[in-house]
Scaffold this motif. Structure first.
Motif, PDB file in Angstrom:
ATOM      1  N   ASN A  43     -21.148  21.585  84.873  1.00 36.40           N
ATOM      2  CA  ASN A  43     -19.760  21.211  85.154  1.00 36.40           C
ATOM      3  C   ASN A  43     -18.719  22.296  84.964  1.00 36.40           C
ATOM      4  N   CYS A  61     -15.002  25.007  78.015  1.00 39.74           N
ATOM      5  CA  CYS A  61     -16.271  24.711  77.349  1.00 39.74           C
ATOM      6  C   CYS A  61     -17.302  25.828  77.472  1.00 39.74           C
ATOM      7  N   VAL A  94     -20.522  25.384  76.665  1.00 40.72           N
ATOM      8  CA  VAL A  94     -21.871  24.818  76.788  1.00 40.72           C
ATOM      9  C   VAL A  94     -22.649  25.312  78.025  1.00 40.72           C
ATOM     10  N   PRO A  95     -22.040  25.300  79.220  1.00 43.34           N
ATOM     11  CA  PRO A  95     -22.830  25.735  80.385  1.00 43.34           C
ATOM     12  C   PRO A  95     -23.325  27.175  80.276  1.00 43.34           C
ATOM     13  N   GLN A 112     -26.104  16.508  78.221  1.00 42.10           N
ATOM     14  CA  GLN A 112     -24.682  16.900  78.225  1.00 42.10           C
ATOM     15  C   GLN A 112     -23.904  16.029  79.192  1.00 42.10           C
ATOM     16  N   CYS A 136     -25.874  21.971  81.576  1.00 43.57           N
ATOM     17  CA  CYS A 136     -24.692  21.375  82.191  1.00 43.57           C
ATOM     18  C   CYS A 136     -24.228  22.236  83.359  1.00 43.57           C
ATOM     19  N   ARG A 193     -11.848  18.950  85.350  1.00 41.76           N
ATOM     20  CA  ARG A 193     -12.590  17.729  85.028  1.00 41.76           C
ATOM     21  C   ARG A 193     -12.929  16.913  86.289  1.00 41.76           C
ATOM     22  N   CYS A 241     -16.391  22.844  82.711  1.00 44.89           N
ATOM     23  CA  CYS A 241     -15.042  22.511  82.272  1.00 44.89           C
ATOM     24  C   CYS A 241     -14.486  23.817  81.707  1.00 44.89           C
TER      25      CYS A 241
HETATM   26 FE1  SF4 Z   1     -20.415  20.272  80.348  1.00 51.09          FE
HETATM   27 FE2  SF4 Z   1     -19.369  18.498  78.622  1.00 51.09          FE
HETATM   28 FE3  SF4 Z   1     -18.843  21.111  78.329  1.00 51.09          FE
HETATM   29 FE4  SF4 Z   1     -17.755  19.778  80.387  1.00 51.09          FE
HETATM   30  S1  SF4 Z   1     -17.370  19.395  78.183  1.00 51.09           S
HETATM   31  S2  SF4 Z   1     -18.770  21.803  80.500  1.00 51.09           S
HETATM   32  S3  SF4 Z   1     -19.368  18.317  80.876  1.00 51.09           S
HETATM   33  S4  SF4 Z   1     -20.850  20.131  78.146  1.00 51.09           S
END
Ligand code: SF4
Ligand code: 5AD
Length: 466
Positions: free
Chosen positions: A187, A192, A194-195, A229, A185, A305, A189
């Protein structure tokens, strides 16, 4: 264009070649593996790959850790609660390791990709002998081999943002299958993790995806979810003239009777073109998971976002206009740092206006290393909890109303399993992915049927096969 390495089938086979030797060393006794997955569909898909590799190496799968020679936890780092549960599960296995020192306990996934967790495992969880991050997935056979051949503890959280094609997969039973179309990902956010744990966006090539879909349909899978993602940015890194809508059209042309779903979509990239494509493609389920996270522009901006609540509403309005039967779902974070009562009221108002069929609500969880972790967060946890419960109550009323509206309707359903309810012995899904319990003659798991909705509850529709 981002750097993309595709791991070759030769590299993979070389590892398996080694592994089959190791498996043969097990004095002829069958080896058993147990896996447990925390977190999202991406993790579930990764576990299927790991199970595929384990099967290739000669392991049998077992549902019980007590009977396993190899135990793996695929972990999630999105919220603290998931991390606590994973640590709890590993902690509980220390007695097993004492009784059977030969058992191999392994940890992988998003939590394993973080330095702070690696340190904690090294120091306080000696029962873990193998740990690998999300980037080392395809190297798993050679890592396991090192443990099997005597190395005490193996840790690998290195690796680039690769794509490994051609890995074996051991999928679950039933007509559903995950199909990864991209990883990572871009993005960021601000809440988050995840990235940081899954790296940058990289898309699989369309021909690889199409080939896998053809294979899935040949194997009889009927409910196929395209995973990423942020599927709406599919293709941006490929340097080809293809975006996610184009990919959907291409996959819709694959022959066979199946449904295509996809997740997750990011509202900033979801477009009218996507909605038009969904409307035009008969195999694309009329279902959209479009996480809004908050209804307040101030909060959305601090979350990074990159859309406003107004833009979001406009896209939903268009989707409902073009596809009246569309089933909508969303994710919402309650209690993001700095969220005021007025911000929360805006979220509540948005959900009441849109009337989602399904809402996934989360209390904000601070993730160290993310920007929001250092934002001021004056609301108390009692205040956040009260907001959270208000949202749940409001949503329950909406769902009850929306579910009741299906009463008497005849819908096409995909039967996906057996239920625990003797009066309605099968479970099925509507095209919009709503859960249905069904009864009737000659119902076969994996088949499409027409059924009439006889009654409804908050969580389930009840139907009689036509
Ligand atoms: Fe990426 Fe989704 Fe996390 Fe935003 S919420 S950083 S789009 S994985
Ligand atoms: N706290 C709470 N919820 C989170 N999510 C992601 N990060 C966090 C966090 N730090 C939620 C978002 C996302 C879903 C998968 O998990 O709503 O869409």
């Amino acid at each position: 264009m981002s750097q993309q390495t595709t791991v070759s089938a030769e590299q993979l086979r070389a590892q398996f070649g080694d592994m089959s030797l190791v498996a043969a060393m097990n004095h002829g006794r069958e080896k058993r593996a147990y896996t447990h997955t925390f977190g999202c569909q991406q993790n579930e898909a990764d576990t299927e790959t790991i199970r595929g590799m384990l099967a290739e190496m000669g392991y049998q799968m077992t549902d019980s850790p007590e009977h396993a020679d190899f135990i793996l936890f695929n972990t999630c780092a999105v919220r603290e609660h998931a991390e606590d549960r994973a640590f709890g599960n590993i902690g509980a296995l220390s007695h097993l390791k004492k009784q059977r020192p030969d058992v191999i306990i392994a940890l992988c996934g998003c939590m394993a990709q973080q330095e702070k967790n690696v340190e904690k495992i090294k120091k306080s969880y000696p029962q873990v002998s193998l740990l690998f991050g999300t980037h080392a997935l395809w190297r798993f056979p050679s890592l396991l081999r090192r443990v099997l051949t005597g190395e005490k503890r193996v840790f690998d959280i290195g690796g680039a943002d690769d794509i490994a094609e051609g890995l074996p997969l051991l999928r679950g039973e039933g007509p559903k299958a995950w199909l990864s179309i991209m990883y990572g990902c871009n993005n960021f956010c601000t809440y988050c993790i995840v990235p940081y744990v899954r790296g940058r966006e990289r898309s699989r090539r369309p021909e690889e995806i199409e080939a896998e879909l053809r294979e899935l349909t040949r194997e009889g899978y009927k409910d196929i979810t395209l995973l990423g993602q942020n599927v709406n940015s599919y293709g941006k890194d490929l340097g080809l003239e293809i975006d996610f809508s184009d990919l959907l059209r291409r996959l819709n042309d694959v022959p066979g009777d199946f449904l295509l779903r996809f997740m997750t979509s990011h509202p900033k990239d979801a477009s009218r073109k996507l909605i038009d494509t969904m409307a035009a493609c008969s195999k694309v389920a009329k279902q959209l998971h479009l996480p809004v996270q908050s209804g307040s522009d101030a909060v959305l901006s601090r979350m990074n976002r990159r859309y406003t609540a107004g833009e979001y509403r406009e896209l939903i309005r268009y989707a409902r206009e073009e596809i009246p039967e569309i089933v909508l779902s969303s994710d919402i974070i309650v209690g993001f740092p700095g969220e005021t009562e007025a911000d929360f009221e805006e979220t509540l108002r948005l959900t009441q206006e849109i009337e989602y069929d399904l809402l996934f609500t989360f209390l904000y969880s601070k993730r160290s290393g993310t920007p929001a972790a250092s934002y001021e967060d004056p609301a108390t946890s009692a205040e956040k909890q009260a907001r959270f419960e208000r949202l749940l109550r409001a949503q329950d009323e909406i769902v009850a109303r929306r579910q009741a509206a299906y009463q008497g309707k005849t819908l096409r359903l995909l039967v996906d399993g057996e239920s625990k309810n003797p009066d309605y012995p099968f479970t099925a899904r509507t095209e919009g992915n709503l859960l249905v319990c069904v009864r009737g003659e000659d119902i076969v798991v994996g088949s499409f049927i027409e059924a009439e909705i006889e009654k409804t509850s908050l969580r389930c529709l009840y139907a009689q096969k036509r």
